[in-house]
Design a protein around this motif. Sequence first.
Motif, mmCIF file in Angstrom:
data_model
loop_
_atom_site.group_PDB
_atom_site.id
_atom_site.type_symbol
_atom_site.label_atom_id
_atom_site.label_comp_id
_atom_site.label_asym_id
_atom_site.label_seq_id
_atom_site.Cartn_x
_atom_site.Cartn_y
_atom_site.Cartn_z
ATOM 1 N N PRO A 63 0.838 -1.209 0.000
ATOM 2 C CA PRO A 63 0.000 0.000 0.000
ATOM 3 C C PRO A 63 0.870 1.256 0.000
ATOM 4 N N GLY A 64 0.474 2.217 -0.788
ATOM 5 C CA GLY A 64 1.205 3.475 -0.835
ATOM 6 C C GLY A 64 2.389 3.487 -1.774
ATOM 7 N N ALA A 65 2.689 2.357 -2.424
ATOM 8 C CA ALA A 65 3.808 2.341 -3.375
ATOM 9 C C ALA A 65 3.519 3.299 -4.532
ATOM 10 N N LYS A 66 4.493 4.137 -4.851
ATOM 11 C CA LYS A 66 4.321 5.116 -5.922
ATOM 12 C C LYS A 66 4.763 4.484 -7.240
ATOM 13 N N LEU A 67 3.787 4.275 -8.112
ATOM 14 C CA LEU A 67 4.037 3.556 -9.357
ATOM 15 C C LEU A 67 3.505 4.348 -10.539
ATOM 16 N N LEU A 68 4.254 4.330 -11.633
ATOM 17 C CA LEU A 68 3.756 4.874 -12.888
ATOM 18 C C LEU A 68 2.713 3.914 -13.460
ATOM 19 N N PRO A 69 1.955 4.328 -14.464
ATOM 20 C CA PRO A 69 0.968 3.422 -15.060
ATOM 21 C C PRO A 69 1.600 2.126 -15.571
ATOM 22 N N ASP A 70 0.816 1.064 -15.511
ATOM 23 C CA ASP A 70 1.289 -0.248 -15.969
ATOM 24 C C ASP A 70 1.624 -0.215 -17.463
ATOM 25 N N ILE A 71 2.613 -1.033 -17.848
ATOM 26 C CA ILE A 71 2.930 -1.246 -19.264
ATOM 27 C C ILE A 71 2.880 -2.753 -19.504
ATOM 28 N N PRO A 72 1.767 -3.269 -20.043
ATOM 29 C CA PRO A 72 1.672 -4.705 -20.308
ATOM 30 C C PRO A 72 2.703 -5.156 -21.342
ATOM 31 N N ASN A 73 3.145 -6.382 -21.205
ATOM 32 C CA ASN A 73 4.109 -6.942 -22.142
ATOM 33 C C ASN A 73 3.464 -7.210 -23.495
ATOM 34 N N GLY A 74 4.323 -7.352 -24.493
ATOM 35 C CA GLY A 74 3.880 -7.712 -25.830
ATOM 36 C C GLY A 74 4.919 -8.588 -26.496
ATOM 37 N N VAL A 75 4.547 -9.192 -27.607
ATOM 38 C CA VAL A 75 5.456 -10.093 -28.324
ATOM 39 C C VAL A 75 5.537 -9.670 -29.788
ATOM 40 N N ARG A 76 6.615 -10.094 -30.430
ATOM 41 C CA ARG A 76 6.813 -9.779 -31.850
ATOM 42 C C ARG A 76 5.887 -10.665 -32.683
ATOM 43 N N LEU A 77 4.751 -10.142 -33.047
ATOM 44 C CA LEU A 77 3.739 -10.942 -33.740
ATOM 45 C C LEU A 77 4.256 -11.526 -35.054
ATOM 46 N N GLU A 78 5.182 -10.791 -35.707
ATOM 47 C CA GLU A 78 5.685 -11.273 -36.992
ATOM 48 C C GLU A 78 6.503 -12.552 -36.850
ATOM 49 N N HIS A 79 6.943 -12.879 -35.633
ATOM 50 C CA HIS A 79 7.713 -14.104 -35.423
ATOM 51 C C HIS A 79 6.819 -15.345 -35.328
ATOM 52 N N TYR A 80 5.531 -15.153 -35.146
ATOM 53 C CA TYR A 80 4.635 -16.280 -34.857
ATOM 54 C C TYR A 80 3.486 -16.306 -35.858
ATOM 55 N N ARG A 81 3.238 -17.468 -36.435
ATOM 56 C CA ARG A 81 2.187 -17.622 -37.422
ATOM 57 C C ARG A 81 1.389 -18.884 -37.120
#
Length: 352
Positions: free
Chosen positions: A151-169
């Motif tokens: 509680p009370g931790a000062k945090l910037l907005p979340d940044i969800p992870n992502g993946v290189r879509l072009e690598h996966y088909r």
Amino acid sequence: MPLTILLVGYPLAPVGPDAVGGVEQVVSMLDEALTRGGHRSLVVAPQGSSCAGTLLATPAPPPDAVLDEAATATAHHHHRRAIARALERYPIDLVHLHGVDFDRYLPGPGVPALVTLHLPPSFYAPEVFRLGRPATFLHCVSATQRRACPPGAKLLPDIPNGVRLEHYRPRRYKRGFALALGRICPEKGYHVAVEAAARAGVPLLVAGQAFGYEAHTRYLEEVLLPLLHAEGGPPRRFLGPIGLARKRRLLAAARCLLVPSLVQETSSLVAMEALASGTPVIALRGAGALPEIVEHGRTGYLVDDVAAMAEAIGAVDRLDRAACRRAAEERFSAERTAAAYLETYRRVLRAR
């Protein structure tokens, strides 16, 4: 205006697109995105890392080294030196740290620092949430992780992870095996996947690497391998570490990905990669942020125990593989993640 960013990885794991750990893959993705965007990327990471920008390599422990306190302390020392030298040599705008032990080599006051909290908050030293260093900013990668912070931790907005879509088909025709892959350690729960696949009567492939921590190697040798080599039941194999090309093929061919993690995962790159490959994900419901990734009944199943996981393996053919790929495209692209980081860099620099 182009930026010069110092990316600092975990001292004991190499960075690169073939990295086993999700943290290292995120650092690699950011390094590539910064370089492609015309920025300067400097990466502090162990020897053997692969970077698009400039690698500032630190000595890597031997492959068979035991990663005990002495090895960790040595790695911290090398990281501190590499960071100090980089700050002396380059006009760095921001230091971006990714390791769970970042507080051991966080540079002194001066250049702004951004810390990505990749792991459960309980894995970090309590004092990291009340750092006195000026211009030091922390953020999470999921809402689940944020809720678990003190509680009370000062945090910037979340940044969800992502993946290189072009690598996966997606692949038109799937094979019959279930797949589990990632770091091999007790908390990842791969023994649950073995039991679930056996109950479902489905072949299982397990791929990944156990790093040199005693608990990890003991789990592989005394728990996981004996289960995989036991007689009877459907075929099952341990593939060991795999590179990106083989991972892509396996994810595209698998009938489903199993994520049997026993800890509060903050994210799951491999689940995102599976969805990008058109492969549904079956995960334990209590595994942290997995419900933020898997849409139950649409892109996979969230289950409560091994029996339910086995049942879900049998039901996975009912799911639409194209819906999995669409979900990845809509929600989990690396481009979106990189853009969010760039905006956060500029926000931190404006607040200086």
